[in-house]
Structures are given as C-alpha cells and as structure tokens.
Design a protein around this motif. Structure first.
Motif, PDB file in Angstrom:
ATOM      1  N   GLU A 134     120.156 -77.034  -6.308  1.00  0.00           N
ATOM      2  CA  GLU A 134     119.401 -78.472  -6.805  1.00  0.00           C
ATOM      3  C   GLU A 134     119.933 -79.804  -6.656  1.00  0.00           C
ATOM      4  OE1 GLU A 134     118.972 -77.036 -10.935  1.00  0.00           O
ATOM      5  OE2 GLU A 134     117.350 -75.412 -10.294  1.00  0.00           O
ATOM      6  N   ASN A 135     121.196 -79.821  -6.586  1.00  0.00           N
ATOM      7  CA  ASN A 135     121.693 -81.189  -6.240  1.00  0.00           C
ATOM      8  C   ASN A 135     121.724 -81.752  -4.946  1.00  0.00           C
ATOM      9  OD1 ASN A 135     122.799 -81.728  -8.968  1.00  0.00           O
ATOM     10  ND2 ASN A 135     124.722 -80.589  -8.592  1.00  0.00           N
ATOM     11  N   MET A 136     121.281 -80.644  -4.180  1.00  0.00           N
ATOM     12  CA  MET A 136     121.237 -80.948  -2.718  1.00  0.00           C
ATOM     13  C   MET A 136     119.888 -81.638  -2.623  1.00  0.00           C
ATOM     14  SD  MET A 136     122.478 -77.656  -0.393  1.00  0.00           S
ATOM     15  CE  MET A 136     123.985 -77.043  -0.397  1.00  0.00           C
ATOM     16  N   GLU A 137     118.888 -81.457  -3.229  1.00  0.00           N
ATOM     17  CA  GLU A 137     117.505 -82.134  -2.878  1.00  0.00           C
ATOM     18  C   GLU A 137     117.660 -83.601  -2.829  1.00  0.00           C
ATOM     19  OE1 GLU A 137     114.037 -80.489  -5.082  1.00  0.00           O
ATOM     20  OE2 GLU A 137     115.546 -79.310  -6.310  1.00  0.00           O
ATOM     21  N   GLN A 138     118.346 -84.363  -3.671  1.00  0.00           N
ATOM     22  CA  GLN A 138     118.498 -85.506  -3.471  1.00  0.00           C
ATOM     23  C   GLN A 138     119.749 -86.238  -3.095  1.00  0.00           C
ATOM     24  OE1 GLN A 138     115.592 -87.387  -3.899  1.00  0.00           O
ATOM     25  NE2 GLN A 138     114.699 -85.396  -4.731  1.00  0.00           N
ATOM     26  N   ALA A 139     120.625 -85.247  -2.495  1.00  0.00           N
ATOM     27  CA  ALA A 139     121.926 -85.736  -2.080  1.00  0.00           C
ATOM     28  C   ALA A 139     121.886 -86.432  -0.872  1.00  0.00           C
ATOM     29  CB  ALA A 139     122.874 -84.560  -2.046  1.00  0.00           C
ATOM     30  N   SER A 140     122.853 -87.228  -0.463  1.00  0.00           N
ATOM     31  CA  SER A 140     123.145 -88.003   0.847  1.00  0.00           C
ATOM     32  C   SER A 140     123.549 -86.812   1.796  1.00  0.00           C
ATOM     33  CB  SER A 140     124.123 -89.088   0.780  1.00  0.00           C
ATOM     34  OG  SER A 140     125.523 -88.627   0.313  1.00  0.00           O
ATOM     35  N   PRO A 141     123.498 -86.917   3.098  1.00  0.00           N
ATOM     36  CA  PRO A 141     124.020 -86.153   4.192  1.00  0.00           C
ATOM     37  C   PRO A 141     125.605 -85.706   3.758  1.00  0.00           C
ATOM     38  CG  PRO A 141     122.677 -87.438   5.160  1.00  0.00           C
ATOM     39  CD  PRO A 141     123.105 -88.317   3.855  1.00  0.00           C
ATOM     40  N   LEU A 142     126.440 -86.700   3.365  1.00  0.00           N
ATOM     41  CA  LEU A 142     127.947 -86.287   2.763  1.00  0.00           C
ATOM     42  C   LEU A 142     127.911 -85.406   1.743  1.00  0.00           C
ATOM     43  CD1 LEU A 142     130.825 -86.713   3.512  1.00  0.00           C
ATOM     44  CD2 LEU A 142     130.688 -88.840   2.400  1.00  0.00           C
ATOM     45  N   GLN A 143     126.934 -85.907   0.630  1.00  0.00           N
ATOM     46  CA  GLN A 143     127.149 -85.068  -0.650  1.00  0.00           C
ATOM     47  C   GLN A 143     126.542 -83.585  -0.301  1.00  0.00           C
ATOM     48  OE1 GLN A 143     124.579 -87.979  -2.655  1.00  0.00           O
ATOM     49  NE2 GLN A 143     126.358 -88.719  -3.790  1.00  0.00           N
ATOM     50  N   ARG A 144     125.692 -83.423   0.555  1.00  0.00           N
ATOM     51  CA  ARG A 144     125.192 -82.412   0.930  1.00  0.00           C
ATOM     52  C   ARG A 144     126.204 -81.322   1.567  1.00  0.00           C
ATOM     53  NH1 ARG A 144     118.843 -82.227   3.155  1.00  0.00           N
ATOM     54  NH2 ARG A 144     118.115 -82.820   1.100  1.00  0.00           N
ATOM     55  N   TYR A 145     126.987 -82.016   2.574  1.00  0.00           N
ATOM     56  CA  TYR A 145     128.056 -81.264   3.080  1.00  0.00           C
ATOM     57  C   TYR A 145     129.242 -80.918   2.111  1.00  0.00           C
ATOM     58  CZ  TYR A 145     132.209 -80.625   5.909  1.00  0.00           C
ATOM     59  OH  TYR A 145     133.549 -80.340   6.243  1.00  0.00           O
ATOM     60  N   VAL A 146     129.385 -81.552   1.144  1.00  0.00           N
ATOM     61  CA  VAL A 146     130.481 -81.215   0.257  1.00  0.00           C
ATOM     62  C   VAL A 146     129.846 -79.866  -0.561  1.00  0.00           C
ATOM     63  CG1 VAL A 146     131.667 -82.208  -1.972  1.00  0.00           C
ATOM     64  CG2 VAL A 146     131.551 -83.581   0.143  1.00  0.00           C
ATOM     65  N   LEU A 147     128.625 -80.082  -1.158  1.00  0.00           N
ATOM     66  CA  LEU A 147     128.018 -79.154  -1.968  1.00  0.00           C
ATOM     67  C   LEU A 147     127.971 -77.779  -0.996  1.00  0.00           C
ATOM     68  CD1 LEU A 147     125.289 -81.446  -3.316  1.00  0.00           C
ATOM     69  CD2 LEU A 147     127.078 -80.051  -4.652  1.00  0.00           C
ATOM     70  N   LEU A 148     127.879 -77.801   0.371  1.00  0.00           N
ATOM     71  CA  LEU A 148     127.578 -76.615   1.031  1.00  0.00           C
ATOM     72  C   LEU A 148     129.315 -76.110   0.890  1.00  0.00           C
ATOM     73  CD1 LEU A 148     126.355 -74.791   3.042  1.00  0.00           C
ATOM     74  CD2 LEU A 148     127.044 -76.530   4.845  1.00  0.00           C
ATOM     75  N   MET A 149     130.113 -76.947   1.315  1.00  0.00           N
ATOM     76  CA  MET A 149     131.317 -76.254   1.347  1.00  0.00           C
ATOM     77  C   MET A 149     132.115 -75.766   0.081  1.00  0.00           C
ATOM     78  SD  MET A 149     132.803 -76.608   4.466  1.00  0.00           S
ATOM     79  CE  MET A 149     131.266 -76.257   5.106  1.00  0.00           C
ATOM     80  N   ASP A 150     131.491 -76.400  -1.011  1.00  0.00           N
ATOM     81  CA  ASP A 150     131.822 -75.740  -2.273  1.00  0.00           C
ATOM     82  C   ASP A 150     131.098 -74.369  -2.685  1.00  0.00           C
ATOM     83  OD1 ASP A 150     132.203 -75.207  -5.225  1.00  0.00           O
ATOM     84  OD2 ASP A 150     131.159 -77.116  -5.874  1.00  0.00           O
ATOM     85  N   MET A 151     129.737 -74.340  -2.094  1.00  0.00           N
ATOM     86  CA  MET A 151     129.046 -73.018  -2.278  1.00  0.00           C
ATOM     87  C   MET A 151     129.962 -71.985  -1.404  1.00  0.00           C
ATOM     88  SD  MET A 151     125.189 -72.366  -1.510  1.00  0.00           S
ATOM     89  CE  MET A 151     124.691 -73.824  -2.483  1.00  0.00           C
ATOM     90  N   LEU A 152     130.338 -72.486  -0.211  1.00  0.00           N
ATOM     91  CA  LEU A 152     130.754 -71.182   0.799  1.00  0.00           C
ATOM     92  C   LEU A 152     132.334 -70.835   0.196  1.00  0.00           C
ATOM     93  CD1 LEU A 152     130.225 -72.768   4.115  1.00  0.00           C
ATOM     94  CD2 LEU A 152     129.227 -70.510   3.503  1.00  0.00           C
TER      95      LEU A 152
END
Length: 288
Positions: free
Chosen positions: A135-153
């Motif tokens: 849900e945080n990815m929806e409005q996140a910047s590309p860098l923030q999305r990358y950090v969220l993806l790494m957190d998830m993995l």
C-alpha cells in the motif's frame, strides 16, 4: 491448456513493475513470464494453479513465483459484490539475481529465489505485513519503492514458507506456439517505437487480422497497442528530459509524437505532470 507468455514492462523510472488490480472477480489466465513475481491477493477466494499445484486459496494469499513458472488464480464474484484486490511485483530475474550475486548483504535471498522456482506460499501474518508495504508503494517514488521491495524480500527470506509445485515439475515454454510471433512483434516495436506505427502495420507484421491482433496483444501485455507504444515513448522522453537540455518540442519529435499537444497530453496521463513540470522538479531537486 497451453500457458501464454506475458510481456512485462517495468513501472516508469523503475527496473521492475508494481501493479494494483481491483477486480470484481479473477478470471482464469494461465500464463508465464521471465520475471520473479510477488503476488498478494486480498478479499478473494477461489482456486490457484501454480506449476502442477492446484488448490483452493483464501484471503491474504501471499506467494513468490520464480521465472517461467506458469500460474493463475481464479475466483467468482463475492456475494457482497465487494472488490477483490491483487498487489503484484514483477522483478526481472537477471537484475535481481545479479544484485544478489554481487552484494554480500543480499546473499540471504539466494535460497529464497531458488525455492521460488517451485512457487512459495507465506503465512497470513507475513501477508498482512506485506499488505502495508504494498500500500505504501502506490504513491512512493521509484527509490522508495525499491527500498520497500527489498524490505519485503528480506522478510520473506526470514520467514517460513511452503513449496507449491512439485520438485520434479518442468515447464517447456516452447509449448506456447505464438511466443516466437509475439517476440518478433515486441522486438519490432522496440526497434521502431519512435516512428509512425499502427495496429494495421503490426498486425500485418504478425500475419494476423487487425481485430485478432488487438485481442492477441492486449491479452499478453494488459495494454492496448497505443498504450504500450506511448509508455515506451514517454520513458524515452523522461531520459531525455533528465540527461539533455533539448527543448521539449525537440524531445517530442525525437520520441515519435506528431505534435506537442499530443505529447503533453500523453505525458500528463502517464506521469501526472507535464514535461516542463517534470524537468522543473528535477532542477529544483538538484539545487537542494
């Protein structure tokens, strides 16, 4: 039934794709692609097919799938007519695997990615954590999305999971008789997307009728031909806006748009701002 090859285009300014679906029901769509996929299905119940695994699924269904692993979910409309929600991250295998190989910090993901070749299912507890990240990815910047993806993995690698498809399952993607034809069309588009292209021209290149080609293309890309080409053109425009000082009218021509009004309109649709606003924001950030 033969699995269909799906073409995945990364999200703008990203190396991978995040997508949110809100659906009345999930149709059967047996497909595969060369990317890893994280899929979180919410408020939905039905049957999932992953490799040779077939079983019911329910709310908070979180899985990680490896490259070329055929899969689909299938559900019916909820009795209360509520939306079924699917968060999807599709990650190119060479990009992710090269990062894991080159960075010791990511080596804890090796076993996870190896297991994903069979498909992995995680607990509802982890699914709820990943829901917040998605849900945080929806409005996140590309860098923030990358950090969220790494957190998830990372959370996945540190969690318990169940294997889905059997260890002996093997899928031959050559079973898709139209894959070569589709690959040729995609290659032709990538080579010529800044030129004048039409569905009629591409249909002729694929040796199909135009109506058949429209259905064929959208089923495999989840986009119309025009949407697909415009996304490629806008991605090129963003690179030129970032890396050059060329006038916007020149960039519009270089990216294949027939006039500046059309360019501005398409850019606004995809990037939620005009080309000039996009460049101004970048310049302002550079001064901070």
């Amino acid at each position: 039934m033969r699995a269909m090859c799906e073409k995945v285009i990364p999200s703008p300014n990203c190396s991978w794709r995040y997508c949110l679906y809100r659906l009345p029901e999930i149709p059967f769509n047996w497909h595969y692609h060369p990317e890893y996929e994280i899929c979180l299905t919410l408020n939905s119940r039905g049957v999932c097919h992953i490799g040779d695994y077939i079983a019911p699924y329910g709310d908070y269904d979180l899985v990680l799938l490896g490259p070329e692993l055929p899969h689909t979910w299938q559900s019916k409309i909820n009795t209360d007519l509520s939306e079924q929600i699917v968060h999807v991250a599709q990650i190119p295998a060479p990009w992710l695997e090269s990062m894991v190989a080159q960075h010791p910090e990511l080596q804890q993901l090796e076993e996870l990615l190896s297991g994903a070749r069979r498909g992995l299912r995680f607990s509802q507890q982890l699914a709820k954590q990943c829901q917040a990240l998605f849900e945080n990815m929806e409005q996140a910047s590309p860098l923030q999305r990358y950090v969220l993806l790494m957190d998830m993995l990372t959370r996945m690698a540190q969690s318990q999971y169940d294997y889905l498809s059997s260890a002996g399952f093997r899928f031959d993607y050559r079973q898709d008789p139209a894959k070569d034809k589709f690959d040729r069309v995609i290659s032709f588009i990538y080579d010529n997307y800044t030129e004048k292209l039409s569905a009629d021209m591409l249909a002729e290149h694929a040796h199909m009728s135009t109506n058949h080609f429209h259905r064929f293309f959208k089923k495999r890309t989840e986009r119309t031909v025009t949407e697909f080409i415009n996304q490629l053109r806008i991605a090129k425009a963003c690179k030129l806006l970032i890396n050059t000082s060329s006038p916007i009218t020149v960039i519009s021509d270089q990216c294949g748009f027939n006039n500046i009004s059309n360019f501005n309109r398409r850019f606004q649709t995809i990037k939620n701002c005009t080309p000039s606003q996009f460049r101004t924001r970048l310049q302002q950030r550079a001064l901070i």
